[in-house]
Design a protein around this motif. Sequence first.
Motif, mmCIF file in Angstrom:
data_model
loop_
_atom_site.group_PDB
_atom_site.id
_atom_site.type_symbol
_atom_site.label_atom_id
_atom_site.label_comp_id
_atom_site.label_asym_id
_atom_site.label_seq_id
_atom_site.Cartn_x
_atom_site.Cartn_y
_atom_site.Cartn_z
ATOM 1 N N GLY A 124 0.584 -0.969 -0.392
ATOM 2 C CA GLY A 124 0.055 -0.053 -0.253
ATOM 3 C C GLY A 124 0.993 0.833 0.244
ATOM 4 O O GLY A 124 0.356 1.880 0.117
ATOM 5 N N ALA A 125 1.940 1.473 -0.102
ATOM 6 C CA ALA A 125 3.467 2.199 0.001
ATOM 7 C C ALA A 125 2.975 3.026 -1.054
ATOM 8 O O ALA A 125 2.301 2.711 -2.381
ATOM 9 C CB ALA A 125 4.572 1.764 0.027
ATOM 10 N N THR A 126 3.290 4.325 -1.270
ATOM 11 C CA THR A 126 3.119 5.329 -2.699
ATOM 12 C C THR A 126 4.773 5.443 -2.562
ATOM 13 O O THR A 126 5.646 6.283 -1.463
ATOM 14 C CB THR A 126 2.590 6.887 -2.129
ATOM 15 O OG1 THR A 126 1.007 6.046 -2.439
ATOM 16 C CG2 THR A 126 2.740 7.537 -4.239
ATOM 17 N N CYS A 127 5.102 5.194 -3.784
ATOM 18 C CA CYS A 127 6.787 5.621 -3.965
ATOM 19 C C CYS A 127 6.984 6.234 -5.453
ATOM 20 O O CYS A 127 6.362 5.535 -6.792
ATOM 21 C CB CYS A 127 7.037 4.126 -4.410
ATOM 22 S SG CYS A 127 6.936 2.282 -2.938
ATOM 23 N N THR A 128 8.016 6.690 -5.066
ATOM 24 C CA THR A 128 8.592 7.748 -7.019
ATOM 25 C C THR A 128 10.098 8.302 -6.603
ATOM 26 O O THR A 128 10.451 8.089 -5.558
ATOM 27 C CB THR A 128 7.127 9.478 -6.592
ATOM 28 O OG1 THR A 128 8.278 10.029 -5.976
ATOM 29 C CG2 THR A 128 5.971 9.362 -6.384
ATOM 30 N N ILE A 129 10.160 8.530 -8.155
ATOM 31 C CA ILE A 129 11.100 8.309 -8.597
ATOM 32 C C ILE A 129 11.445 9.426 -9.299
ATOM 33 O O ILE A 129 10.700 9.222 -10.676
ATOM 34 C CB ILE A 129 12.052 7.042 -8.937
ATOM 35 C CG1 ILE A 129 13.863 7.456 -8.966
ATOM 36 C CG2 ILE A 129 11.730 6.213 -9.347
ATOM 37 C CD1 ILE A 129 15.003 6.498 -8.859
ATOM 38 N N LYS A 130 11.565 10.795 -9.238
ATOM 39 C CA LYS A 130 11.850 11.872 -10.314
ATOM 40 C C LYS A 130 13.909 12.237 -10.693
ATOM 41 O O LYS A 130 14.129 12.546 -9.614
ATOM 42 C CB LYS A 130 11.186 12.449 -9.890
ATOM 43 C CG LYS A 130 10.796 13.429 -11.342
ATOM 44 C CD LYS A 130 10.115 14.878 -10.387
ATOM 45 C CE LYS A 130 10.328 15.774 -11.763
ATOM 46 N NZ LYS A 130 9.684 17.213 -11.256
ATOM 47 N N VAL A 131 13.787 12.236 -12.002
ATOM 48 C CA VAL A 131 15.041 13.023 -11.827
ATOM 49 C C VAL A 131 14.880 13.925 -11.852
ATOM 50 O O VAL A 131 14.240 14.690 -12.522
ATOM 51 C CB VAL A 131 15.450 12.754 -13.787
ATOM 52 C CG1 VAL A 131 17.197 13.027 -13.781
ATOM 53 C CG2 VAL A 131 15.722 11.473 -13.924
ATOM 54 N N THR A 132 15.768 14.847 -11.620
ATOM 55 C CA THR A 132 15.605 16.456 -10.561
ATOM 56 C C THR A 132 16.628 17.145 -12.149
ATOM 57 O O THR A 132 17.017 18.389 -12.063
ATOM 58 C CB THR A 132 15.995 16.338 -9.615
ATOM 59 O OG1 THR A 132 17.193 15.919 -8.646
ATOM 60 C CG2 THR A 132 14.872 16.046 -8.347
ATOM 61 N N LYS A 133 18.377 16.271 -12.235
ATOM 62 C CA LYS A 133 19.275 16.909 -13.245
ATOM 63 C C LYS A 133 20.209 15.949 -13.964
ATOM 64 O O LYS A 133 20.217 15.161 -13.561
ATOM 65 C CB LYS A 133 20.092 17.805 -11.860
ATOM 66 C CG LYS A 133 20.698 18.953 -13.103
ATOM 67 C CD LYS A 133 21.257 19.999 -11.435
ATOM 68 C CE LYS A 133 22.478 18.707 -10.457
ATOM 69 N NZ LYS A 133 23.153 20.233 -10.193
ATOM 70 N N THR A 134 20.084 16.629 -14.942
ATOM 71 C CA THR A 134 21.560 15.770 -15.465
ATOM 72 C C THR A 134 22.433 16.290 -15.974
ATOM 73 O O THR A 134 22.199 17.954 -16.252
ATOM 74 C CB THR A 134 21.087 15.158 -16.978
ATOM 75 O OG1 THR A 134 19.791 15.708 -17.916
ATOM 76 C CG2 THR A 134 19.726 14.387 -16.136
ATOM 77 N N ASN A 135 23.319 16.489 -16.057
ATOM 78 C CA ASN A 135 24.838 17.030 -16.750
ATOM 79 C C ASN A 135 24.955 16.384 -18.261
ATOM 80 O O ASN A 135 25.920 14.639 -18.065
ATOM 81 C CB ASN A 135 26.317 17.161 -15.897
ATOM 82 C CG ASN A 135 27.255 17.784 -15.843
ATOM 83 O OD1 ASN A 135 27.824 17.314 -16.991
ATOM 84 N ND2 ASN A 135 27.813 18.177 -15.116
#
Length: 148
Positions: A124-135
């Motif tokens: 029942g977890a809510t999990c997110t992953i988001k790229v915030t920056k790339t070089n």
Amino acid sequence: METYKALIATFALTALYTGPVVAGPPVTVTFMNLGTQTATYTPITNNEAITKVNASPTPQASVIANGSNTYTIQSQISPDYNHANFRYQIGNKKCVYLATFVTAPGYGASKIPKWNNTATPGGGATCTIKVTKTNPSSYAWSVKITMK
């Protein structure tokens, strides 16, 4: 005698040098606990254990509710690869995150970078992953992961 000392010093320095470091681009991870209870960092698999070894600083064992933890992970396998695989738990809720980077050959000597990120919830977890920056030149990147 001075020549002898210089040779010993040179040998000692040479023996310590094992060649160039072959490291992938670093990923900076910011974990944010959006839940109402403490989240625990619980590496279980081999990839999760490798991630912990490659992290600096080592991820905190627990993150309080509404707290966060930031660390950097850098693979020592190849300059064209890095991965970060981590698991957090709040009570019965679980989140498994995977962030990967790989380059593919392009035209000539160019490389095509590719970043992939997944978040797998359980209980029942809510999990997110988001790229915030790339070089674009070093391929270093940052991700923000959340759990609730």
